[in-house]
Design a protein around this motif. Sequence first.
Motif, PDB file in Angstrom:
ATOM      1  N   PRO A  91      -8.601  -1.429  30.899  1.00 29.67           N
ATOM      2  CA  PRO A  91      -9.549  -2.057  31.827  1.00 29.67           C
ATOM      3  C   PRO A  91     -10.438  -1.049  32.553  1.00 29.67           C
ATOM      4  O   PRO A  91     -11.461  -1.430  33.117  1.00 29.67           O
ATOM      5  CB  PRO A  91      -8.625  -2.778  32.816  1.00 29.67           C
ATOM      6  N   LEU A  92     -10.072   0.234  32.527  1.00 32.90           N
ATOM      7  CA  LEU A  92     -10.846   1.268  33.218  1.00 32.90           C
ATOM      8  C   LEU A  92     -11.943   1.866  32.357  1.00 32.90           C
ATOM      9  O   LEU A  92     -12.877   2.473  32.886  1.00 32.90           O
ATOM     10  CB  LEU A  92      -9.917   2.395  33.694  1.00 32.90           C
ATOM     11  N   GLY A  93     -11.851   1.738  31.032  1.00 33.93           N
ATOM     12  CA  GLY A  93     -12.848   2.352  30.166  1.00 33.93           C
ATOM     13  C   GLY A  93     -12.301   2.632  28.792  1.00 33.93           C
ATOM     14  O   GLY A  93     -11.243   2.124  28.394  1.00 33.93           O
ATOM     15  N   LEU A  94     -13.013   3.476  28.054  1.00 36.45           N
ATOM     16  CA  LEU A  94     -12.658   3.800  26.676  1.00 36.45           C
ATOM     17  C   LEU A  94     -12.515   5.313  26.518  1.00 36.45           C
ATOM     18  O   LEU A  94     -13.291   6.082  27.091  1.00 36.45           O
ATOM     19  CB  LEU A  94     -13.729   3.322  25.691  1.00 36.45           C
ATOM     20  N   ASP A  95     -11.528   5.704  25.717  1.00 37.96           N
ATOM     21  CA  ASP A  95     -11.338   7.102  25.362  1.00 37.96           C
ATOM     22  C   ASP A  95     -11.165   7.206  23.857  1.00 37.96           C
ATOM     23  O   ASP A  95     -10.609   6.307  23.217  1.00 37.96           O
ATOM     24  CB  ASP A  95     -10.102   7.683  26.053  1.00 37.96           C
ATOM     25  N   ALA A  96     -11.621   8.304  23.296  1.00 36.69           N
ATOM     26  CA  ALA A  96     -11.436   8.563  21.871  1.00 36.69           C
ATOM     27  C   ALA A  96     -11.285  10.063  21.673  1.00 36.69           C
ATOM     28  O   ALA A  96     -11.820  10.865  22.440  1.00 36.69           O
ATOM     29  CB  ALA A  96     -12.609   8.026  21.053  1.00 36.69           C
ATOM     30  N   ALA A  97     -10.536  10.438  20.647  1.00 37.73           N
ATOM     31  CA  ALA A  97     -10.311  11.849  20.363  1.00 37.73           C
ATOM     32  C   ALA A  97     -10.196  12.067  18.867  1.00 37.73           C
ATOM     33  O   ALA A  97      -9.671  11.219  18.139  1.00 37.73           O
ATOM     34  CB  ALA A  97      -9.046  12.352  21.065  1.00 37.73           C
ATOM     35  N   LEU A  98     -10.705  13.219  18.428  1.00 35.25           N
ATOM     36  CA  LEU A  98     -10.557  13.658  17.044  1.00 35.25           C
ATOM     37  C   LEU A  98      -9.334  14.565  16.988  1.00 35.25           C
ATOM     38  O   LEU A  98      -9.235  15.544  17.718  1.00 35.25           O
ATOM     39  CB  LEU A  98     -11.804  14.421  16.590  1.00 35.25           C
ATOM     40  N   VAL A 105      -5.961  18.310  19.532  1.00 33.30           N
ATOM     41  CA  VAL A 105      -7.164  17.573  19.931  1.00 33.30           C
ATOM     42  C   VAL A 105      -8.366  18.476  19.699  1.00 33.30           C
ATOM     43  O   VAL A 105      -8.565  19.474  20.397  1.00 33.30           O
ATOM     44  CB  VAL A 105      -7.080  17.138  21.401  1.00 33.30           C
ATOM     45  N   VAL A 106      -9.191  18.122  18.716  1.00 32.35           N
ATOM     46  CA  VAL A 106     -10.378  18.909  18.388  1.00 32.35           C
ATOM     47  C   VAL A 106     -11.496  18.621  19.372  1.00 32.35           C
ATOM     48  O   VAL A 106     -12.252  19.506  19.778  1.00 32.35           O
ATOM     49  CB  VAL A 106     -10.832  18.618  16.947  1.00 32.35           C
ATOM     50  N   GLY A 107     -11.614  17.377  19.786  1.00 34.40           N
ATOM     51  CA  GLY A 107     -12.632  16.972  20.746  1.00 34.40           C
ATOM     52  C   GLY A 107     -12.345  15.574  21.246  1.00 34.40           C
ATOM     53  O   GLY A 107     -11.663  14.799  20.569  1.00 34.40           O
ATOM     54  N   SER A 108     -12.845  15.261  22.420  1.00 29.77           N
ATOM     55  CA  SER A 108     -12.611  13.932  22.985  1.00 29.77           C
ATOM     56  C   SER A 108     -13.845  13.475  23.741  1.00 29.77           C
ATOM     57  O   SER A 108     -14.653  14.293  24.203  1.00 29.77           O
ATOM     58  CB  SER A 108     -11.395  13.935  23.920  1.00 29.77           C
ATOM     59  N   ALA A 134     -18.912  14.109  13.802  1.00 32.18           N
ATOM     60  CA  ALA A 134     -19.896  15.181  13.648  1.00 32.18           C
ATOM     61  C   ALA A 134     -19.319  16.548  13.993  1.00 32.18           C
ATOM     62  O   ALA A 134     -19.858  17.584  13.572  1.00 32.18           O
ATOM     63  CB  ALA A 134     -21.113  14.898  14.531  1.00 32.18           C
ATOM     64  N   LEU A 135     -18.213  16.572  14.739  1.00 33.39           N
ATOM     65  CA  LEU A 135     -17.582  17.849  15.079  1.00 33.39           C
ATOM     66  C   LEU A 135     -16.985  18.529  13.849  1.00 33.39           C
ATOM     67  O   LEU A 135     -16.779  19.749  13.847  1.00 33.39           O
ATOM     68  CB  LEU A 135     -16.477  17.631  16.126  1.00 33.39           C
ATOM     69  N   ARG A 136     -16.661  17.753  12.833  1.00 34.77           N
ATOM     70  CA  ARG A 136     -16.116  18.279  11.578  1.00 34.77           C
ATOM     71  C   ARG A 136     -16.830  17.603  10.417  1.00 34.77           C
ATOM     72  O   ARG A 136     -16.237  16.907   9.603  1.00 34.77           O
ATOM     73  CB  ARG A 136     -14.601  18.035  11.494  1.00 34.77           C
TER      74      ARG A 136
END
Length: 382
Positions: A91-98, A105-108, A134-136
């Motif tokens: 409910p607070l938002g969205l997070d994603a990570a590679l 964790v390569v990027g988030s 796009a990071l990889r």
Amino acid sequence: MGLRGTNQEFGRPYNRRIVLEAIRATGPTTRGRIAAEVGLTVQTVSTIIRELEEQGYILSNREEPRGRGLPPTTLRINPEGGYAIGVYITPLGLDAALINLAGDVVGSVHSNAARCSPDEAFTLIGSMVAELRALRGGARMLGVGLSLPGPFGVESMSFVGPTTMVGWGNVALRERLAEVTGLPAFIESDMAAAALGERLYGRGAEFADFYYLFIGVGLGGIMVHEGVGQRGAWGNAGEISHIPIVPDGELCPCGNRGCLERYVSLEAFNRRGLGEAAYADAIGPQLRAALITIENLFDPETVILGGLAPPSLSAELARVAAELPNSVSARHDRKAPRLIISDGGPHTVLRGAAALAVAGVLSPRFGQLFAPGQTQLKGLAA
């Protein structure tokens, strides 16, 4: 590590996943050690190793001879052998990570889109996943795993109240996730994804039997027994948020009174407006009652406290739970404290969601957490 291979005819994809996890957890390692750990023959393990090496998932190395005979070949995970993306909606938002194959964790990326609609969320997810890919660029992307708060398939509790994703009932989650990302898609509850991340990459790797207590916007938990998450008949085992802990207590959106989540959760912390120490003191009785209930029900080696709570708040909660009442876990021969704090932080759930995608691609028939035979989380829209 807990998980064991299977000699059943249909178990080959599952064994691939288990062998890969064993290498990740214990590498550099050898074929013989892996066979002993997962309960498979050296010949079976060698065949799987050859396939995984040819496909670039693992790396092998043989040291220079130091005496008679050849030293054994050591095996380790190839971090760049593949990537997966974990997505977490609250409910607070969205997070994603590679996440790479080693669990790094390569990027988030994060979006503050609070209480967004499914249409808004999947538009954001598409953009976030594209940014992470796009990071990889050009690397092998195995899949994407999505986690969100439960319980699921319970009309009076699912997608109801401030700790759930209101308005998300009957959404075709898997199809929409696959559509906006172009990747194989997998779905899991946040507490189960976090428990998987904890077992693979956190302090849970130290234990065969532990209970993972997940403090998110709401509250959840799951018992991990011999490396396998215990799910229940409809996949909602561990939803301790609705245990009535205070007789005639605060009204819960589920319709009952005194539910544990009304006292122990980030939503409760923010609603009460107290400092961390004062809040922990105020809900100490409810937290201690919940912990000894968990101990008496599941008899875990330890309870691991994890989730989204800031480290300082987790420390205060552990402080008020330092002196727990008597339970079956109050043993003189304990090897671990009754309650420990996860060191994985908020990324634990993202790493678990990504690991779900890796497992689902390597073991197509066993894509859901944690054991063979589970092909979908009951109660979720397919």
